[in-house]
Design an enzyme around this catalytic site. Structure first.
Site, short mmCIF file in Angstrom:
data_model
loop_
_atom_site.label_atom_id
_atom_site.label_comp_id
_atom_site.label_asym_id
_atom_site.label_seq_id
_atom_site.Cartn_x
_atom_site.Cartn_y
_atom_site.Cartn_z
N HIS A 197 -11.02 13.64 -14.11
CA HIS A 197 -9.62 13.56 -14.22
C HIS A 197 -9.10 14.96 -15.08
CE1 HIS A 197 -5.71 11.87 -14.17
NE2 HIS A 197 -6.00 10.69 -15.29
N ARG A 232 -5.16 10.66 -5.79
CA ARG A 232 -5.91 9.60 -6.64
C ARG A 232 -6.75 8.72 -5.70
NH1 ARG A 232 -4.00 6.48 -11.96
NH2 ARG A 232 -4.21 8.61 -12.67
N ASP A 238 -11.27 5.44 -23.92
CA ASP A 238 -10.55 5.13 -22.70
C ASP A 238 -11.01 3.57 -22.39
OD1 ASP A 238 -9.53 4.97 -20.13
OD2 ASP A 238 -11.10 6.36 -19.27
N CYS A 263 -6.04 8.33 -23.10
CA CYS A 263 -5.56 8.89 -21.96
C CYS A 263 -4.23 7.70 -21.47
CB CYS A 263 -6.33 9.06 -20.83
SG CYS A 263 -7.42 7.64 -20.46
N ARG A 306 1.28 15.73 -20.21
CA ARG A 306 1.09 15.52 -18.57
C ARG A 306 2.06 16.29 -17.72
NH1 ARG A 306 -2.20 11.44 -17.01
NH2 ARG A 306 -2.30 12.94 -15.17
N GLN A 336 -5.49 15.11 -16.62
CA GLN A 336 -5.70 14.59 -17.93
C GLN A 336 -6.12 15.35 -19.10
OE1 GLN A 336 -4.50 11.25 -18.88
NE2 GLN A 336 -4.45 12.17 -20.72
N1 CP Z 1 -3.55 8.52 -18.02
C1 CP Z 1 -3.51 8.38 -16.65
O1 CP Z 1 -3.77 8.88 -15.76
O2 CP Z 1 -2.20 7.26 -16.47
P1 CP Z 1 -1.96 6.46 -15.02
O3 CP Z 1 -3.20 5.76 -14.66
O4 CP Z 1 -0.92 5.81 -15.54
O5 CP Z 1 -1.59 7.80 -14.30
N1 NVA Z 2 -11.03 5.86 -16.78
C1 NVA Z 2 -9.77 5.24 -16.30
C2 NVA Z 2 -8.72 6.00 -16.73
C3 NVA Z 2 -7.26 5.84 -16.27
C4 NVA Z 2 -6.28 6.84 -16.45
C5 NVA Z 2 -9.76 5.01 -14.93
O1 NVA Z 2 -10.49 5.60 -14.17
O2 NVA Z 2 -9.26 3.80 -14.61
#
Ligand code: CP
Ligand code: NVA
Length: 325
Positions: A144, A117, A238, A278, A306, A147
């Site tokens: 992502h 990440r 989101d 999400c 997930r 997701q």
């Molecule tokens: N939706 C999602 O990716 O959640 P987290 O940021 O908690 O991993």
């Molecule tokens: N768009 C958000 C998604 C979190 C799961 C982010 O990148 O923070």
């Protein structure tokens, strides 16, 4: 690189065995057939997790997270553990203490897969370039994919089909919007996004999604939330400020004020439309407590899937047994 994994073939629905070994840096790294296989495996894993127990015994993942996570981190840790393997986790900037290319070439000696990440997509791409083990994008500034795969599986389970559905995304043209746009369109789901001016999805990603769209799926861009949700089967939103954009939160709250998914907006969608997010959600900003808790909301199904979708991904990408263990 180790041979692609041969996983158990579920009794129903029947799925072809594919050699999908490689990286998952973005949604489009899976072919259309592999995406279909991933969904079939996801559904089978949701119904029959016991069939896959110990399928990845001896396999280990390195989880490198530059940003916080609840769902992604824990579902990857649970997924690999329930498949008989294990994981190690680190948090902090990737490529600061030592170059990304060195990190990648350490990890490939210890683990069978890397889950990253990151702030920039470039970090995911560099890890993939420099390591011989599969690299999975667990969220970057642009995508992502994990997701999106889970979300599409939830849609398919709920509606018993994908082709011809309409998914409306209300909010920022961000990483989640990009991945949903690509994966939905490839499976024949019409995608409409409504965002404030200046917060459009990247034009090159829209162009790619249009190129990959199948079964007549259309991608529509608008600044009008009501237009996007009209006759939509799913309404998705989101956060207005993604991780790393917190310093823009004040101005974004102003710009996004008329893009909140509330009960009035949900009423403009199809009668049995689902509400998707999400998570984590900011109730009172991009949506409301009432919508989150309504009969339309499938947000916790998304969280559940997930786990199933990531198990499917690991079964497809990781070698049959831990080569280094
Ligand atoms: N939706 C999602 O990716 O959640 P987290 O940021 O908690 O991993
Ligand atoms: N768009 C958000 C998604 C979190 C799961 C982010 O990148 O923070």
């Amino acid at each position: 690189m180790a041979a692609p994994r041969k996983f158990p073939i579920p009794a129903a629905p029947p799925v072809p065995v594919l050699a999908a070994a490689g990286d998952l840096r973005r949604d489009q790294d899976l072919t259309a057939r592999e995406l279909r296989l991933l969904l079939d495996l996801t559904h089978d894993l949701a119904g029959h997790p016991e069939r896959y127990r110990d399928s990845l015994r001896g396999s280990y993942l390195a989880l490198l997270f530059e940003k916080p996570s609840l769902r992604t981190r824990l579902t990857f840790e649970l997924a690999i553990a329930q498949l008989g393997g294990g994981s190690v986790y680190t948090t902090g900037p990737i490529g600061e203490r030592e170059p990304v290319k060195d990190v990648a070439r350490n990890l490939e000696r210890w683990v069978q897969g890397i889950v990253a990440r990151t702030f920039t997509q470039q970090t995911v791409d560099d890890l993939a370039h420099w390591s011989s083990v599969p690299v999975i994008n667990a969220l970057s500034d642009l995508y992502h994919p994990c997701q999106a795969f889970a979300d599409i599986a939830v849609l398919e389970r709920h509606f018993h089909r994908l082709e011809g559905l309409k998914l409306a995304f209300i909010g920022d043209g961000n990483n989640v919007a990009h991945s949903l746009m690509i994966s939905a369109a490839r499976l024949g789901v019409h995608f409409a996004i409504a965002n404030p001016p200046g917060y459009d999805p990247r034009p090159e990603i829209v162009a790619e999604a249009r190129k990959l769209a199948a079964h007549g799926a259309k991608i529509a861009l608008t600044h009008d939330a009501e237009e996007a949700v009209r006759s939509a089967d799913a309404v998705y939103t989101d956060v207005w400020a993604s991780m790393g954009q917190e310093h823009e939160a004040f101005q974004r709250n102003v710009h996004f004020e008329s893009y909140r998914v509330d009960e009035a907006l949900m009423k403009k969608a199809a009668r049995n439309a689902v509400f998707m997010h999400c998570l984590p959600a900011k109730r009172g900003q991009e949506t409301t407590d009432a919508v989150m808790e309504s009969r339309h909301s499938v947000v916790f199904d998304q969280a559940e899937y997930r786990l199933h979708a990531q198990k499917a991904l690991l079964l497809m990408l990781l070698p049959a047994s831990g080569a280094n263990s």
